[in-house]
Each structure stands twice: as structure tokens, then as C-alpha cells.
Motif scaffolding. Sequence first.
Motif, mmCIF file in Angstrom:
data_model
loop_
_atom_site.group_PDB
_atom_site.id
_atom_site.type_symbol
_atom_site.label_atom_id
_atom_site.label_comp_id
_atom_site.label_asym_id
_atom_site.label_seq_id
_atom_site.Cartn_x
_atom_site.Cartn_y
_atom_site.Cartn_z
ATOM 1 N N MET A 118 89.971 42.431 20.688
ATOM 2 C CA MET A 118 90.626 43.699 20.995
ATOM 3 C C MET A 118 90.812 43.881 22.492
ATOM 4 O O MET A 118 91.856 44.317 22.953
ATOM 5 C CB MET A 118 89.812 44.862 20.423
ATOM 6 N N LYS A 119 89.764 43.534 23.231
ATOM 7 C CA LYS A 119 89.817 43.683 24.680
ATOM 8 C C LYS A 119 90.882 42.798 25.300
ATOM 9 O O LYS A 119 91.646 43.225 26.165
ATOM 10 C CB LYS A 119 88.452 43.342 25.292
ATOM 11 N N ALA A 120 90.904 41.547 24.883
ATOM 12 C CA ALA A 120 91.840 40.587 25.471
ATOM 13 C C ALA A 120 93.203 40.637 24.779
ATOM 14 O O ALA A 120 94.126 39.931 25.167
ATOM 15 C CB ALA A 120 91.255 39.180 25.386
ATOM 16 N N ARG A 121 93.292 41.459 23.767
ATOM 17 C CA ARG A 121 94.513 41.581 22.974
ATOM 18 C C ARG A 121 94.973 40.261 22.380
ATOM 19 O O ARG A 121 96.134 39.881 22.473
ATOM 20 C CB ARG A 121 95.645 42.190 23.819
ATOM 21 N N VAL A 122 94.010 39.569 21.829
ATOM 22 C CA VAL A 122 94.373 38.360 21.087
ATOM 23 C C VAL A 122 94.009 38.599 19.620
ATOM 24 O O VAL A 122 93.051 39.311 19.316
ATOM 25 C CB VAL A 122 93.664 37.073 21.603
ATOM 26 N N ARG A 123 94.777 38.011 18.760
ATOM 27 C CA ARG A 123 94.507 38.194 17.335
ATOM 28 C C ARG A 123 93.489 37.167 16.877
ATOM 29 O O ARG A 123 93.427 36.061 17.398
ATOM 30 C CB ARG A 123 95.804 38.024 16.535
ATOM 31 N N ILE A 124 92.712 37.563 15.910
ATOM 32 C CA ILE A 124 91.759 36.632 15.316
ATOM 33 C C ILE A 124 92.586 35.535 14.629
ATOM 34 O O ILE A 124 93.500 35.839 13.873
ATOM 35 C CB ILE A 124 90.874 37.358 14.270
ATOM 36 N N PRO A 125 92.266 34.268 14.922
ATOM 37 C CA PRO A 125 93.025 33.184 14.290
ATOM 38 C C PRO A 125 93.012 33.314 12.769
ATOM 39 O O PRO A 125 92.032 33.764 12.188
ATOM 40 C CB PRO A 125 92.285 31.918 14.725
#
Length: 111
Positions: free
Chosen positions: A43-50
Motif C-alpha cells: 500500500m505504501k509503495a503503491r505496488v500490487r500484491i503479485p
Amino acid sequence: MKDNIKRIAMERIEILFEKAIQIHEEDSKLAQRYVELARRIGMKARVRIPRKYRRFICRGCKQFIHPGCTLRVRVKSGGVKHITFTCLKCGHIVRVPIEKRRVEEVASLSK
Ligand SMILES: [Zn+2]
């Protein structure tokens, strides 16, 4: 710079999920903490969980779920084949239509 943060975040998420999968049988609470941490980093880095790890998180209660432990996997045949995933913590059910190849993959996971 931004990409670098995302890359590091992704690496951490992968490590955390791998650890959670490894230790969940001995210590499900710790596995749960790893997954929470991974989600927070995401959430912090704005990456989606693979995608390959997303199936380990219940969409109902957001807890770590694992086939054969906290997750019930049923393969239904007849008509369209699909797998029913039931979270044993909150009862959330996900039905996924599948091809035969995927059935074997999931069946091997639940052993
Ligand atoms: Zn659940």
C-alpha cells in the motif's frame, strides 16, 4: 527513484509471502503478521500484491489462507469446471472457473 522503491517493495513482499508460506503450519500467527506487513508495504509503495500471492489472502477477512490448512479447496465438475475456495476463518467463498491443467496445479497444492 520511484521505480527503485517499487522494486524493493516488490522484493520484500515476495520474501514475506515466501516466509509466510513456509512457516504457516508451525506458526500461523507469524504467517499472518508477515502477510499484513507485505500488504502494508504494498500500500505504501503503491505496488500490487503479485497474482501468485494474492490467492493466499482471503478477500473477505484479509487473512493469510493456505490450501489444506485455513482454506478448503473443492473441485467441482459437471458443466463448467471450477474450484471453490472457502476461507475457514470467515467462510468467504471464491469460485474460480478453470481448465484441467489448473485443477491439477491446485490439487497438488492442497496435499
Ligand atoms: Zn476469510
